[in-house]
Design an enzyme around this catalytic site. Structure first.
Site, PDB file in Angstrom:
ATOM      1  N   ASN A 284     -10.933 -17.574  46.620  1.00 55.24           N
ATOM      2  CA  ASN A 284     -10.507 -16.295  46.034  1.00 55.24           C
ATOM      3  C   ASN A 284      -9.200 -15.792  46.648  1.00 55.24           C
ATOM      4  O   ASN A 284      -8.910 -14.609  46.652  1.00 55.24           O
ATOM      5  CB  ASN A 284     -11.638 -15.266  46.127  1.00 55.24           C
ATOM      6  CG  ASN A 284     -12.081 -15.032  47.562  1.00 55.24           C
ATOM      7  OD1 ASN A 284     -11.480 -15.553  48.497  1.00 55.24           O
ATOM      8  ND2 ASN A 284     -13.100 -14.229  47.742  1.00 55.24           N
TER       9      ASN A 284
ATOM     10  N   TYR B 265     -15.570 -15.471  60.272  1.00 53.45           N
ATOM     11  CA  TYR B 265     -16.656 -15.327  59.293  1.00 53.45           C
ATOM     12  C   TYR B 265     -18.042 -15.246  59.946  1.00 53.45           C
ATOM     13  O   TYR B 265     -19.047 -15.489  59.279  1.00 53.45           O
ATOM     14  CB  TYR B 265     -16.607 -16.474  58.279  1.00 53.45           C
ATOM     15  CG  TYR B 265     -15.528 -16.285  57.228  1.00 53.45           C
ATOM     16  CD1 TYR B 265     -15.489 -15.130  56.436  1.00 53.45           C
ATOM     17  CD2 TYR B 265     -14.555 -17.255  57.013  1.00 53.45           C
ATOM     18  CE1 TYR B 265     -14.505 -14.953  55.466  1.00 53.45           C
ATOM     19  CE2 TYR B 265     -13.562 -17.084  56.044  1.00 53.45           C
ATOM     20  CZ  TYR B 265     -13.554 -15.933  55.279  1.00 53.45           C
ATOM     21  OH  TYR B 265     -12.583 -15.759  54.315  1.00 53.45           O
TER      22      TYR B 265
ATOM     23  N   HIS C 115      -8.026 -12.798  51.888  1.00 54.57           N
ATOM     24  CA  HIS C 115      -9.010 -12.020  52.630  1.00 54.57           C
ATOM     25  C   HIS C 115      -8.437 -10.640  52.933  1.00 54.57           C
ATOM     26  O   HIS C 115      -7.253 -10.516  53.232  1.00 54.57           O
ATOM     27  CB  HIS C 115      -9.341 -12.718  53.954  1.00 54.57           C
ATOM     28  CG  HIS C 115     -10.119 -11.849  54.897  1.00 54.57           C
ATOM     29  ND1 HIS C 115     -11.487 -11.746  54.837  1.00 54.57           N
ATOM     30  CD2 HIS C 115      -9.704 -10.996  55.878  1.00 54.57           C
ATOM     31  CE1 HIS C 115     -11.886 -10.876  55.775  1.00 54.57           C
ATOM     32  NE2 HIS C 115     -10.825 -10.408  56.415  1.00 54.57           N
TER      33      HIS C 115
ATOM     34  N   LYS D 270      -5.436 -17.256  51.941  1.00 52.14           N
ATOM     35  CA  LYS D 270      -6.283 -18.402  52.286  1.00 52.14           C
ATOM     36  C   LYS D 270      -5.608 -19.710  51.842  1.00 52.14           C
ATOM     37  O   LYS D 270      -4.601 -19.680  51.115  1.00 52.14           O
ATOM     38  CB  LYS D 270      -7.648 -18.221  51.607  1.00 52.14           C
ATOM     39  CG  LYS D 270      -8.392 -16.941  52.054  1.00 52.14           C
ATOM     40  CD  LYS D 270      -9.792 -16.899  51.446  1.00 52.14           C
ATOM     41  CE  LYS D 270     -10.472 -15.568  51.729  1.00 52.14           C
ATOM     42  NZ  LYS D 270     -11.876 -15.576  51.232  1.00 52.14           N
TER      43      LYS D 270
ATOM     44  N   ARG E  64      -7.227 -11.181  42.774  1.00 48.44           N
ATOM     45  CA  ARG E  64      -8.268 -12.167  42.474  1.00 48.44           C
ATOM     46  C   ARG E  64      -8.543 -12.221  40.968  1.00 48.44           C
ATOM     47  O   ARG E  64      -8.802 -13.295  40.414  1.00 48.44           O
ATOM     48  CB  ARG E  64      -9.541 -11.824  43.241  1.00 48.44           C
ATOM     49  CG  ARG E  64      -9.420 -12.095  44.752  1.00 48.44           C
ATOM     50  CD  ARG E  64     -10.525 -11.401  45.517  1.00 48.44           C
ATOM     51  NE  ARG E  64     -10.604 -11.805  46.917  1.00 48.44           N
ATOM     52  CZ  ARG E  64     -11.446 -11.269  47.782  1.00 48.44           C
ATOM     53  NH1 ARG E  64     -12.279 -10.298  47.396  1.00 48.44           N
ATOM     54  NH2 ARG E  64     -11.478 -11.678  49.037  1.00 48.44           N
TER      55      ARG E  64
ATOM     56  N   GLU F 127     -10.571  -8.127  63.555  1.00 49.63           N
ATOM     57  CA  GLU F 127      -9.884  -9.268  62.942  1.00 49.63           C
ATOM     58  C   GLU F 127      -8.433  -9.360  63.417  1.00 49.63           C
ATOM     59  O   GLU F 127      -7.917 -10.460  63.647  1.00 49.63           O
ATOM     60  CB  GLU F 127      -9.973  -9.166  61.417  1.00 49.63           C
ATOM     61  CG  GLU F 127     -11.407  -9.375  60.920  1.00 49.63           C
ATOM     62  CD  GLU F 127     -11.591  -9.178  59.429  1.00 49.63           C
ATOM     63  OE1 GLU F 127     -12.661  -9.575  58.918  1.00 49.63           O
ATOM     64  OE2 GLU F 127     -10.705  -8.609  58.765  1.00 49.63           O
TER      65      GLU F 127
END
Ligand code: IDP
Ligand code: MG
Length: 153
Positions: free
Chosen positions: A114, A51, A117, A11, A104, A128
């Site tokens: 965090n 999401y 993904h 991310k 994490r 995805e």
């Protein structure tokens, strides 16, 4: 033994903090095989679709803002039970609760930021992967090392 594919994405916080290499290093060392990777800035529609399951949650809008705020590194990793293996390597959603030794748990202390993904099921992974990659961006290749990583299916 089931060889699976899972969708993993560093991310924007992970990219900004220079943790792309660390994430890849941990997945490679686990024996997972990288079959697709790129650096992109997600557009809002892609982030919202990614999401969509959280669309009714109070944090949804902030989450879409966050994940579109800078470049991300989407990847596809392959291996035995890859979905579960990656989730275990990532740790719990909230970095404050994630176990030490997980990505994490070792690098984050926030629930939204965090770092990485990982798909939560093989079905989610397929959706995805299709959302973030064109079929020709996924590379089929064989490793000579394979026989030393896991037994034949
Ligand atoms: P996961 O990434 O561990 O599967 P999910 O519950 O699917 O966690 O949530 C998706 C993402 O939304 C999380 O990775 C995190 O970035 C963010 N998130 C989850 N819960 C919260 C929250 O309570 N507040 C803010 N952001 C959250
Ligand atoms: Mg999730």
């Amino acid at each position: 033994m089931t060889i699976e594919r899972t969708f993993v994405m560093v991310k924007p916080d992970g990219v900004q903090r220079g943790l792309v290499g660390e994430v890849i290093r941990r997945l490679e060392r686990k024996g997972l095989k990288l079959v697709a990777m790129k650096l992109v800035r997600l557009d809002r529609a892609t982030a919202e679709a990614h999401y969509a399951v959280h669309r009714e949650k109070p944090f949804y809008r902030a989450l879409v803002d966050f994940v579109t705020a800078g470049p991300v590194v989407p990847m596809v990793w392959e291996g035995p039970s890859a979905v579960e293996v990656v989730r275990n390597l990532l740790g719990a959603t909230d970095g404050r609760r994630a176990a030490p030794g997980t990505i994490r748990g070792d690098y984050g202390a926030d629930i939204q930021m965090n770092l990485v993904h990982g798909s939560d099921s093989p079905e989610t992974a397929a959706a995805e992967i299709a959302l973030h990659f064109r079929p020709e961006e996924i590379v089929e290749w064989s490793r000579t090392l394979e026989a030393w990583l896991h037994e034949e299916g």
